[in-house]
Enzyme design. Structure first.
Site, mmCIF file in Angstrom:
data_model
loop_
_atom_site.group_PDB
_atom_site.id
_atom_site.type_symbol
_atom_site.label_atom_id
_atom_site.label_comp_id
_atom_site.label_asym_id
_atom_site.label_seq_id
_atom_site.Cartn_x
_atom_site.Cartn_y
_atom_site.Cartn_z
ATOM 1 N N ASP A 1 0.809 -1.218 0.114
ATOM 2 C CA ASP A 1 -0.038 -0.119 -0.166
ATOM 3 C C ASP A 1 0.902 1.168 0.052
ATOM 4 O OD1 ASP A 1 -2.245 1.581 0.201
ATOM 5 O OD2 ASP A 1 -3.069 0.799 1.959
ATOM 6 N N PHE A 2 0.407 2.478 -0.396
ATOM 7 C CA PHE A 2 1.453 3.546 -0.474
ATOM 8 C C PHE A 2 1.882 3.691 0.665
ATOM 9 C CE2 PHE A 2 0.232 3.371 -4.671
ATOM 10 C CZ PHE A 2 -0.003 4.400 -5.244
#
Length: 712
Positions: free
Chosen positions: A266-267
Site C-alpha cells: 500500500d502507498f
C-alpha cells in the site's frame, strides 16, 4: 513479427514466466532496483496523516498524492511504463497529472447489497473497460477486508461483514477487470478492517478466526479468480508489519494457496528494504523511500538480502505483465463513453438499493405526486452523493444532482408534479424554515446519510452534523415523508420508529439523482439486501465500550494493539450468538412486490463426499416485477462456532404471478470451505462429524426452512 534475437523475452511463444526470467537475467543491478519501486516524489505521508483531524483534512491530504502512480519505463529492455490507478469504486487516482476523470460508480458496499454476482461482474467489467480507455495497466481493487465495525473508514470500498458474500463479489469483480487484460489487486492484505492509527496499529487474531473470516475472501480471489496481485496493508499483524510478514505473504499466499502473482505495498506501507523483500513483498509504491539504490545495494553487500530475492520479486511482476500483454499494448488512451457507462451505473444502482420500511405503502410514488420537496444537507440533498473520501475517490466525468435528476425522471413519466429543494444548513440554523416548507408540501423526500473516508474511522456510527435530529423533526411535519438514506455504512437510526418509509440507496455516485427518483417512482423496484447489520443501539455493537477490541490499547510496545476477542462472532454472527435483536438484519430487504418460497428441499450426502443441493420455488405473489434472494445458511456443530454462516445464495427476478425454481449448491470442496473449521493442530480446514443444520430463507433472521444433515 517482433525481432526477438536481442530481446528473447519478447518471444510470445514462451510462457509468461519464461519471458520474465529471461528479461530479469538481462538486467543490470541499477535497472533491477529501478523496477522495484514507483516514481512519485517522496513526501512525509506519516507527518501529513498525523496532522489530519477530520475527513475534510484527509481529503486535502489525498489531493496532494494524485500524480505519478507508475513504475518507470526502460527503453533499452522494452519495459513499458507501468501505469497504476486506484480503485475499487471506479477508476480512481490514476497515473497522470491531473488524474484522469472516469465514471463515478456506486460504492462497493452497494455491490454487496445487490446479492447479485452478475451485477458484480458488470461492475468490474465497466471498471476494466475504463482502465483500457485511460491506458492504465493496474487497478488497485477489489477491497476484500470485512466490516468488523460499522465505523470503519473504508467500509464504503469493502463489500460486507460476511466473508463468503465478500469473496463471491470480489471474485466476480476481479475476473471482469482482468478480462480486459488489466491487473486486479486484492487489498488490503490483511485485517486492515479499521483506519484508526493504521500506520501503527497491530491486530492480534486467533488463527482459526484469521482463516475462517479475514483470509477467506483473499483465498477465494487467489484460487477462484487467479487474481494477479495483492496489496499489502499498513497495519501490523501480530506485531509484524504486513509488508514484512513472511507468514502471511509467503507461507500462506505462496506455499499453502499456490498463488503466483506479485505483492505491492500500500502507498508508504513499506517499512524496510531487506525485510520486506525477504518476506515476500515485490513492489514498493509509490516511491523509493526504502527500495532505492543505496538501501538495496547495502543490503546485498551485507548479505541481509540476496540478489536471487530481488530477481524473484521482478520475475513475479513481469510474469503478470507478460500474461496480460502489457509489453506489446501501445499507450493510446481513448474517450470514455460517458453516457453509455452512466446508463450501466444507473441500472446497477437500482439493484443495490435496500427498501428498509414501507409500512404505509407510500412507495412507489404516483405520477400525481403534486408538490415534492427535497430537503437535507448539501452533500446528500443538493449534490450527487459520490461518497468515499480518500485515494479511491473518482474524479467524475459528470454528476446528476437530486433536483435535476428528479425533474428528469418526472418529465420522462409525463408527470406534472413540481419539485423544490431546501438545503438545511449544517448548524441546523434554518431547520424551522425547513419544517415549514415540509409541512406545505404534498410529498417530502428527506435525504440524509454519511460519507466515510479513508484514513479516519467515524467517531461513532452516526450521521454527522446532527442529521438524526434533522430527520426526527422533519418526520413530524408531513405524513407523506420518505427518508432516503445515502450511507457509506450502516448507522444508528434513532428516529426509525417514527418513520414508515425508509429507502437505503448508499453513496450512488454520478447517477444519484436519476437512480433515487426512478426507485421512488417505481421505474425500478429496489431489490437489495442488507450486507452489514444495522444495530438498534450503539451498545449492541461488538466494539462498544471495549477498548481492547477497538481502538486498541498500548500493551507496553508503544503502539495500539487491537485484539479480536469476539473471535468468530462478527456481524450477524455476533447478534445471533449473543441473542441481540438487530434493527435490520443481514440479508433483509423489502420490495414493492411480495414473494413466497415453497417446495424447499435439500439433497446430497456430505458423508459420501457429495455436494448438497438446495432447491426452492420462488413465486412473485404481488402485482409488480421484482427480485428476491434465496439465502442458505449452515449451522456447524462445533464448539465456538456461531449459530449460522452464509454458504450460498441465488437471486431471481420474476414477473407478477411467475414462479421459478432456484438451485444453490453447497460443495464441501469449494474454496470458501462451507463445512470446514480451521484445525490449528492439523493446520488445515477440517469437516467435523455431527448433526449440521441447513437453514433456508430470505435473511439471516428469516430462515423458516430447516433441514438436519448428518456428517459422519
Amino acid at each position: 513479427m517482433t525481432d526477438v534475437t536481442d530481446r528473447p523475452w519478447l518471444d510470445e511463444g514462451l510462457s509468461p514466466r519464461e519471458r520474465a526470467t529471461r528479461l530479469v537475467a538481462a538486467m543490470t543491478l541499477p535497472e533491477k532496483i529501478e523496477q522495484l519501486h514507483g516514481n512519485m516524489d517522496t513526501i512525509d505521508i506519516y507527518g501529513l496523516a498525523n496532522q489530519a483531524q477530520d475527513a475534510d483534512e484527509m481529503e486535502q491530504l489525498a489531493s496532494q498524492i494524485r500524480v505519478e502512480r507508475h513504475v518507470k519505463a526502460n527503453d533499452r529492455l522494452g519495459i513499458p511504463r507501468m501505469r497504476i490507478t486506484n480503485g475499487p469504486v471506479g477508476v480512481g487516482m490514476g497515473d497522470g497529472t491531473p488524474s484522469p476523470p472516469a465514471t463515478a460508480l456506486p460504492m462497493t458496499i452497494g455491490v454487496a447489497a445487490s446479492f447479485d454476482p452478475e451485477l458484480a461482474h458488470r461492475y468490474g467489467d465497466l471498471i476494466g473497460a475504463e482502465c483500457v480507455h485511460l491506458g492504465q495497466h493496474v487497478l488497485e481493487g477489489p477491497g476484500l477486508c470485512l466490516h468488523r465495525t460499522p465505523i470503519g473508514g473504508r467500509n464504503f470500498e469493502y463489500f460486507s461483514e460476511d466473508p463468503y458474500l465478500t469473496g463471491v463479489m470480489g471474485v466476480e469483480v476481479a475476473r471482469a477487470i482482468q478480462s480486459h487484460d488489466i491487473i486486479a489487486m486484492a487489498k488490503h492484505y490483511v485485517v486492515n478492517d479499521q483506519e484508526h492509527e493504521r500506520f501503527r496499529n497491530s491486530v492480534e487474531v486467533d488463527e482459526d478466526v484469521l482463516r475462517e473470516l479475514y483470509l477467506l475472501p483473499f483465498e477465494m480471489a487467489c484460487k477462484d479468480a487467479d487474481i494477479a496481485s495483492v496489496m499489502s496493508a499498513y497495519n501490523r499483524v501480530r506485531g509484524v508489519y504486513a509488508t514484512e510478514n513472511r507468514y502471511t505473504l509467503d507461507t500462506i499466499l505462496r506455499q499453502e494457496w499456490g498463488w503466483d502473482g506479485y505483492v505491492q505495498s500500500d502507498f508508504w506501507s513499506c517499512r524496510s528494504a531487506a525485510g520486506s523483500l525477504n518476506a515476500g513483498m515485490d513492489l514498493e509504491m509509490p516511491d523509493a523511500k526504502w527500495l532505492n539504490e543505496t538501501n538495496v545495494t547495502n543490503a546485498l553487500n551485507d548479505t541481509s538480502l540476496e540478489i536471487q530475492t530481488v530477481d524473484r520479486a521482478l520475475v513475479r511482476r513481469f510474469t503478470q505483465m507478460f500474461r496480460f500483454g502489457h509489453f506489446t499494448t501501445p499507450y493510446a488512451p481513448t474517450e470514455i463513453p460517458a453516457a453509455e457507462h452512466g446508463r450501466i451505473a444507473r441500472e446497477m444502482g437500482h439493484a443495490m438499493a435496500v427498501l428498509l420500511k414501507n409500512d404505509a405503502g407510500l412507495l412507489p410514488l404516483g405520477v400525481d405526486a403534486g408538490r415534492v420537496l427535497i430537503v437535507g444537507m448539501d452533500s446528500f440533498a443538493t449534490k450527487a452523493c459520490q461518497g468515499g473520501g480518500g485515494s479511491s475517490k473518482v474524479d467524475p466525468l459528470y454528476t446528476v444532482d437530486p433536483l435535476p435528476g428528479t425533474q428528469d425522471v418526472l418529465r420522462e413519466l409525463g408527470s406534472d408534479a413540481t419539485v423544490a429543494l431546501f438545503e438545511v444548513k449544517r448548524d441546523l440554523s434554518n431547520l424551522a424554515q425547513a419544517k415549514a416548507e415540509a409541512a406545505d408540501a404534498d410529498v417530502v423526500l428527506v435525504m440524509a446519510g454519511v460519507i466515510a473516508t479513508e484514513g479516519a474511522d467515524m467517531p461513532a456510527p452516526e450521521m454527522p452534523h446532527d442529521q438524526a435530529r434533522m430527520v426526527a423533526e422533519l418526520l413530524g411535519c408531513n405524513e407523506r415523508t420518505v427518508v432516503v438514506l445515502k450511507d457509506s455504512t450502516p448507522v444508528m437510526l434513532p428516529w426509525i420508529d417514527d418513520a414508515d418509509t425508509v429507502l437505503e440507496v448508499w453513496n450512488q455516485g454520478a447517477e444519484d439523482g436519476h437512480v433515487v427518483a426512478e426507485l421512488l417512482w417505481g421505474v425500478a423496484n429496489p431489490s437489495g439486501k442488507v450486507p452489514t447489520t444495522y444495530a438498534r443501539r450503539v451498545e449492541d455493537l461488538l466494539h462498544h465500550d471495549d477498548p481492547v477490541r477497538y481502538p486498541g490499547t498500548d500493551e507496553g510496545e508503544g503502539w495500539p494493539t487491537m485484539r479480536y476477542t469476539e473471535r468468530l462472532q462478527v456481524g450477524y454472527r455476533w447478534f445471533q450468538a449473543n441473542d441481540i435483536v438487530p434493527l435490520f438484519p443481514f440479508g433483509f430487504g423489502l420490495s414493492y412486490t411480495t414473494f413466497e418460497l415453497s417446495d424447499v428441499a435439500v439433497s446430497g450426502s456430505v458423508a459420501d463426499g457429495e455436494a448438497l443441493t438446495v432447491t426452492a420455488t420462488v413465486t412473485n405473489t404481488g402485482d409488480r416485477e421484482g427480485a428476491e434472494v434465496v439465502q442458505v445458511y449452515l449451522g456447524i456443530p462445533v464448539e465456538g462456532q456461531p449459530p449460522k454462516r452464509l454458504v450460498g445464495f441465488a437471486k431471481v427476478s420474476l414477473a407478477p404471478g411467475a414462479s421459478e425454481q432456484v438451485e444453490v449448491v453447497v460443495d464441501p470442496a469449494a474454496t470458501h470451505h462451507p463445512f470446514g473449521v480451521w484445525d490449528t493442530a492439523a493446520h488445515s480446514f477440517q469437516v467435523r462429524p455431527g448433526a449440521y443444520t441447513v437453514y433456508v430463507g430470505t435473511s439471516s433472521e428469516d430462515t423458516p426452512h430447516q433441514f438436519p444433515v448428518r456428517v459422519s
